[in-house]
Design a protein around this motif. Structure first.
Motif, PDB file in Angstrom:
ATOM      1  N   SER A  95       0.816  -1.212   0.000  1.00 31.69           N
ATOM      2  CA  SER A  95       0.000   0.000   0.000  1.00 31.69           C
ATOM      3  C   SER A  95       0.851   1.265   0.000  1.00 31.69           C
ATOM      4  CB  SER A  95      -0.943  -0.014   1.197  1.00 31.69           C
ATOM      5  OG  SER A  95      -0.204  -0.094   2.388  1.00 31.69           O
ATOM      6  N   SER A  96       2.064   1.176   0.507  1.00 36.60           N
ATOM      7  CA  SER A  96       2.918   2.355   0.485  1.00 36.60           C
ATOM      8  C   SER A  96       4.349   1.920   0.189  1.00 36.60           C
ATOM      9  CB  SER A  96       2.853   3.078   1.836  1.00 36.60           C
ATOM     10  OG  SER A  96       3.385   2.262   2.848  1.00 36.60           O
ATOM     11  N   PRO A  97       5.094   2.777  -0.486  1.00 34.40           N
ATOM     12  CA  PRO A  97       6.487   2.432  -0.764  1.00 34.40           C
ATOM     13  C   PRO A  97       7.230   2.131   0.529  1.00 34.40           C
ATOM     14  CG  PRO A  97       5.850   4.347  -2.032  1.00 34.40           C
ATOM     15  CD  PRO A  97       4.730   4.061  -1.057  1.00 34.40           C
ATOM     16  N   GLY A  98       8.002   1.077   0.499  1.00 34.42           N
ATOM     17  CA  GLY A  98       8.766   0.690   1.674  1.00 34.42           C
ATOM     18  C   GLY A  98       8.095  -0.368   2.521  1.00 34.42           C
ATOM     19  N   LEU A  99       6.788  -0.613   2.326  1.00 32.18           N
ATOM     20  CA  LEU A  99       6.086  -1.641   3.090  1.00 32.18           C
ATOM     21  C   LEU A  99       6.483  -3.012   2.563  1.00 32.18           C
ATOM     22  CD1 LEU A  99       3.870  -2.168   5.278  1.00 32.18           C
ATOM     23  CD2 LEU A  99       2.309  -2.436   3.362  1.00 32.18           C
ATOM     24  N   VAL A 100       6.880  -3.898   3.481  1.00 32.77           N
ATOM     25  CA  VAL A 100       7.267  -5.262   3.114  1.00 32.77           C
ATOM     26  C   VAL A 100       6.430  -6.227   3.936  1.00 32.77           C
ATOM     27  CG1 VAL A 100       9.135  -6.951   3.084  1.00 32.77           C
ATOM     28  CG2 VAL A 100       9.630  -4.555   2.589  1.00 32.77           C
ATOM     29  N   ARG A 101       5.772  -7.155   3.259  1.00 31.32           N
ATOM     30  CA  ARG A 101       4.982  -8.181   3.940  1.00 31.32           C
ATOM     31  C   ARG A 101       5.893  -9.349   4.266  1.00 31.32           C
ATOM     32  NH1 ARG A 101      -1.072  -7.685   1.978  1.00 31.32           N
ATOM     33  NH2 ARG A 101      -1.313  -6.825   4.035  1.00 31.32           N
TER      34      ARG A 101
ATOM     35  N   LYS B  45      22.298   6.746  -0.804  1.00 30.79           N
ATOM     36  CA  LYS B  45      21.000   7.319  -1.176  1.00 30.79           C
ATOM     37  C   LYS B  45      19.877   6.366  -0.780  1.00 30.79           C
ATOM     38  CE  LYS B  45      23.076   9.615  -5.101  1.00 30.79           C
ATOM     39  NZ  LYS B  45      23.328   9.507  -6.522  1.00 30.79           N
ATOM     40  N   PRO B  46      18.842   6.883  -0.110  1.00 29.28           N
ATOM     41  CA  PRO B  46      17.720   6.012   0.274  1.00 29.28           C
ATOM     42  C   PRO B  46      17.029   5.419  -0.956  1.00 29.28           C
ATOM     43  CG  PRO B  46      17.522   8.184   1.292  1.00 29.28           C
ATOM     44  CD  PRO B  46      18.647   8.262   0.318  1.00 29.28           C
ATOM     45  N   LEU B  47      16.616   4.168  -0.822  1.00 29.12           N
ATOM     46  CA  LEU B  47      15.840   3.514  -1.878  1.00 29.12           C
ATOM     47  C   LEU B  47      14.357   3.733  -1.595  1.00 29.12           C
ATOM     48  CD1 LEU B  47      17.804   0.131  -2.000  1.00 29.12           C
ATOM     49  CD2 LEU B  47      17.865   1.954  -3.727  1.00 29.12           C
ATOM     50  N   GLU B  48      13.570   3.913  -2.643  1.00 31.50           N
ATOM     51  CA  GLU B  48      12.126   4.081  -2.452  1.00 31.50           C
ATOM     52  C   GLU B  48      11.525   2.818  -1.847  1.00 31.50           C
ATOM     53  OE1 GLU B  48       8.166   4.853  -5.112  1.00 31.50           O
ATOM     54  OE2 GLU B  48       9.994   5.898  -5.693  1.00 31.50           O
ATOM     55  N   ARG B  49      11.977   1.666  -2.349  1.00 30.69           N
ATOM     56  CA  ARG B  49      11.577   0.367  -1.810  1.00 30.69           C
ATOM     57  C   ARG B  49      12.846  -0.449  -1.576  1.00 30.69           C
ATOM     58  NH1 ARG B  49       6.478  -0.688  -5.552  1.00 30.69           N
ATOM     59  NH2 ARG B  49       4.871  -0.031  -4.114  1.00 30.69           N
TER      60      ARG B  49
ATOM     61  N   LEU C 183       5.914  -4.882   7.564  1.00 32.17           N
ATOM     62  CA  LEU C 183       6.977  -4.031   8.093  1.00 32.17           C
ATOM     63  C   LEU C 183       7.028  -2.765   7.251  1.00 32.17           C
ATOM     64  CD1 LEU C 183       9.592  -6.884   8.352  1.00 32.17           C
ATOM     65  CD2 LEU C 183       8.538  -5.733  10.285  1.00 32.17           C
ATOM     66  N   ASP C 184       6.917  -1.616   7.908  1.00 30.66           N
ATOM     67  CA  ASP C 184       7.023  -0.363   7.164  1.00 30.66           C
ATOM     68  C   ASP C 184       8.430   0.208   7.363  1.00 30.66           C
ATOM     69  OD1 ASP C 184       7.031   0.875   9.682  1.00 30.66           O
ATOM     70  OD2 ASP C 184       4.961   1.542   9.526  1.00 30.66           O
TER      71      ASP C 184
END
Length: 184
Positions: A44-50, A152-156, A61-62
């Protein structure tokens, strides 16, 4: 000439036997059922991992959850379709995200070695690492879910497998880590 007659007679006998045995019907064999491929988990949002599968407590996990875990940085080099890659990857070790006590293990000897973690990207691309590779008690390969590359941060997040010669198991835009029991 006798050789050719014998050959013709033999072929005739074989065809006759096949027709008589099968009564002129052709046997058919059913094709195996196709294996169902699961779609990647919808993030549902960038960075969320099931975190799903054969674990005691599946969860999402967000970015904040990932930030709260210990972070590690590793320098990696690997071959890709566009040539040699060299990066600094920072993130969370899979061993910290999926510790042995989170697995749905039995009392079988070294049962943790019957598990793998399938990283699934937003595009459906997936790669598997064995639990033995990530476990500090066995391979301790430093496999991580990177949240930053070259500072650099990754979007995901991205699955990073240090030591791999080719980058095929580097899964970008990870939306799911599916724990799989690979043996019964």
């Amino acid at each position: 000439m006798a050789h050719s007659r014998n050959k013709t007679a033999l072929v005739g006998l074989l065809v006759g036997a096949l027709l008589a045995g099968g009564c002129g019907t052709v046997a058919t064999v059913a094709a195996p059922e196709p294996v169902a491929v699961q779609e990647p988990a919808a993030a549902s949002s960038p960075g969320l991992v099931r975190l799903t599968g054969d674990i005691r407590t599946p969860r999402d996990l967000d970015a904040d959850d990932l930030a709260a875990l210990p972070h590690h940085t590793v320098a990696v080099e690997y071959e890709s379709g566009s040539g040699r890659q060299s990066h600094s990857e920072a993130g969370v070790l899979l061993a910290d995200m999926v510790p042995a006590d989170a697995l749905a293990i039995t009392d079988r000897k070294n049962d943790v070695l019957s598990f793998g973690v399938l990283a699934v990207g937003a595009d459906g691309y997936a790669a598997l690492v064995s639990f033995g590779e990530i476990s500090p008690e066995f391979g301790d390969r430093g496999v991580l879910l990177a949240t930053a590359e070259d500072g650099k941060p990754l979007e995901r997040p991205r699955l990073v497998v240090p030591g791999d010669v080719k980058g095929g198991r580097y899964v970008s835009d990870v939306v799911e880590l599916r724990v799989i029991r690979t043996a019964d």
